[in-house]
Design a protein around this motif. Structure first.
Motif, PDB file in Angstrom:
ATOM      1  N   TYR A  93     -18.577   1.954   1.240  1.00  0.00           N
ATOM      2  CA  TYR A  93     -18.810   1.362  -0.081  1.00  0.00           C
ATOM      3  C   TYR A  93     -19.132   2.421  -1.137  1.00  0.00           C
TER       4      TYR A  93
ATOM      5  N   VAL B 116     -12.776  -4.052   0.701  1.00  0.00           N
ATOM      6  CA  VAL B 116     -14.105  -4.442   0.219  1.00  0.00           C
ATOM      7  C   VAL B 116     -14.051  -5.762  -0.540  1.00  0.00           C
TER       8      VAL B 116
ATOM      9  N   ASP C 199     -20.775   1.778   7.111  1.00  0.00           N
ATOM     10  CA  ASP C 199     -20.549   0.775   6.063  1.00  0.00           C
ATOM     11  C   ASP C 199     -20.922   1.330   4.693  1.00  0.00           C
TER      12      ASP C 199
ATOM     13  N   LEU D 172      -6.728  -5.536   8.606  1.00  0.00           N
ATOM     14  CA  LEU D 172      -7.196  -6.787   7.992  1.00  0.00           C
ATOM     15  C   LEU D 172      -6.024  -7.655   7.525  1.00  0.00           C
TER      16      LEU D 172
ATOM     17  N   TYR E 299      -8.875   0.903   2.320  1.00  0.00           N
ATOM     18  CA  TYR E 299      -9.812  -0.197   2.526  1.00  0.00           C
ATOM     19  C   TYR E 299     -10.823  -0.281   1.392  1.00  0.00           C
TER      20      TYR E 299
ATOM     21  N   GLN F 214     -15.109 -12.942   2.433  1.00  0.00           N
ATOM     22  CA  GLN F 214     -15.599 -13.463   3.714  1.00  0.00           C
ATOM     23  C   GLN F 214     -17.071 -13.867   3.616  1.00  0.00           C
TER      24      GLN F 214
ATOM     25  N   LYS G 106     -13.919  -8.325   2.242  1.00  0.00           N
ATOM     26  CA  LYS G 106     -15.249  -8.442   2.838  1.00  0.00           C
ATOM     27  C   LYS G 106     -16.129  -9.373   2.013  1.00  0.00           C
ATOM     28  N   GLN G 107     -16.066  -9.243   0.693  1.00  0.00           N
ATOM     29  CA  GLN G 107     -16.876 -10.104  -0.166  1.00  0.00           C
ATOM     30  C   GLN G 107     -16.372 -11.550  -0.158  1.00  0.00           C
TER      31      GLN G 107
END
Length: 444
Positions: A343, A75, A339, A130, A107, A81, A78-79
């Motif tokens: 989270y 996570v 998703d 990832l 993850y 990115q 992801k942020q």
């Protein structure tokens, strides 16, 4: 010969917006985009970018003698990115040196290892994919969320293909033993276990900028001498800490960057010291004994247990209601629901509900974006209620669920049709206004 194993955790959750009771069933977007972006950009500028740049400089200057390790939650990546791709690029530069190891973890930085093996493996594999994609490494060492560990977890991690695991060198686990050696799992001795030296780690992570500390100010020379003064038989000193220590928890003004810059050369002045990655520690040292951890431990608070996340009834209720949805989630193929499920599992949401107000109260208050643990609980449960409605509609298991799903779809279709008609009416009105305006101009 003593080796220093320097490891950093990198994690930022997706923070939720204030989600009220009347939003349930009406608004399915849970995230505070402004807060998420502003916090990530602030920490990137204060910590990630300058510290990565400094580490790259130190690695190049010490010519293969200085090494570090990271675990970065999915996570957080992801942020990066979304908001700060330059942070990923700076980590990639570190990876390219060959002196930086990236570890496996879940993850979403979750507590799922306490609940379900299949879901645990799924989340670990997501994060590992990832790491392979971005940093061209296949992790061989595992680090669980908040260093949570038990004998059974260690055995599970070994069977997933990992050779070593990091955890806390908790006093109630070690007893008279020292954390400054390599240990192994008590169920499966093939899994090596690296134990954090919490006193020396916390000297940097928590006490460094405290002017009331009797060792203030901490200098590279003083710290290197402390390492030198350890038992000569010590084999490894594991310094594990949050990466946000540098620039965020300990501000630039404390001198933390100057300390980090001077530390490697000061340590390497002493010939008996070296730096190693966790994999190198596992490969080069032999375990002195097994470490027995029948009940889960972590690196949080004085107790080094799970009470930071599961220490009161609110946390237990939220945790159990979340994972009661797991059987349905395993049948769900909706990308948006998956998703949100990811989270929702971040351990931070349960941490915000902690009611400790004694020795660890300041730590919990610092990291808590809510005014109270009760507000955090209510907000989370409102979101979970809406998520449950959506999941029941997507994966109906009873006639009642199917009826709700059908009604939800019908309502959605009607709302879409109403929106189309309203847009059509607006266009017609705009055209009518334009015609009237033109006719007025002709009359004039």
């Amino acid at each position: 010969m003593k080796t220093i194993c320097l490891y950093f955790q990198v994690h930022q959750p997706f923070r939720f917006r204030r989600y009220r009771f009347f939003d349930i069933g009406n608004n399915h977007y849970y995230y505070d985009d402004y807060t998420n972006e502003s916090i990530l950009m602030k920490i990137s500028q204060k910590c990630y970018l300058p510290t990565n740049q400094l580490l790259l400089k130190l690695i190049q200057a010490n010519k293969g003698k200085f090494k570090v390790a990271f675990s970065i939650s999915g996570v957080a990546i992801k942020q990066f990115q979304i908001y700060a791709p330059e942070v990923i690029e700076s980590f990639q530069k570190l990876a390219a040196t060959g002196q930086v190891e990236f570890l496996a973890e879940t993850y979403c930085h979750s507590l799922v290892s306490l609940k379900d093996k299949t879901e645990f493996e799924r989340q670990v594999n997501m994060q590992v994919d990832l790491v392979k994609e971005l940093f061209n490494q296949e992790p061989k060492v595992f680090r669980n969320t908040e260093l949570i560990y038990s004998d059974e977890m260690g055995d599970m991690v070994y069977k997933m293909g990992y050779k070593a695991m990091l955890t806390e060198g908790a006093k109630h686990v070690l007893g008279w033993k020292s954390p400054n050696y390599l240990y192994c799992n008590s169920i499966n001795p093939k899994l090596k276990v690296l134990l954090k030296n919490f006193e020396l780690s916390d000297d940097i992570a928590f006490r460094f900028g405290n002017q009331g500390w009797n060792e203030y100010p901490l200098t590279p020379e003083k710290y290197a001498q402390w390492l030198k003064d350890l038992d000569p038989k010590s084999e490894v000193i594991n310094l594990f800490m949050d990466y946000e220590t540098f620039g965020e928890h300990q501000w630039k003004e404390t001198g933390i960057f100057e300390f980090l810059e001077g530390l490697p050369s000061e340590i390497l002045k002493h010939k008996e010291f070296s730096f190693s990655t966790p994999s190198e520690v596992a490969d080069n040292l032999q375990p002195v004994s097994s470490v027995n951890v029948p009940y889960p431990i972590s690196w949080a608070d004085e107790e080094r247990d799970l009470t930071a996340w599961l220490g009161n009834e609110m946390q237990e209720e939220a945790f159990n209601k979340l994972y009661a949805l797991l059987p349905k989630m395993q049948k769900c193929d909706d990308p948006k629901l998956n998703d949100d499920w990811t989270y929702l599992q971040a351990s931070d949401h349960f941490y915000y509900m902690c009611t400790k107000y004694f020795s660890d109260g300041d730590v919990h208050a610092y990291f808590n974006p809510y005014e109270s643990p009760y507000q955090a609980f209510i907000n989370y449960m409102n979101i979970l209620s809406d998520f449950t409605l959506r999941l029941n509609a997507a994966v109906p298991e009873s006639v009642e669920d199917e009826n709700i799903s059908n009604l939800t779809q019908m309502l959605g279709q009607k709302e879409a049709r109403i929106a189309e008609l309203e847009a059509s009416i607006k266009k017609m009105r705009d055209k009518d206004k334009q015609k009237k305006s033109k006719s007025k101009e002709k009359i004039i």
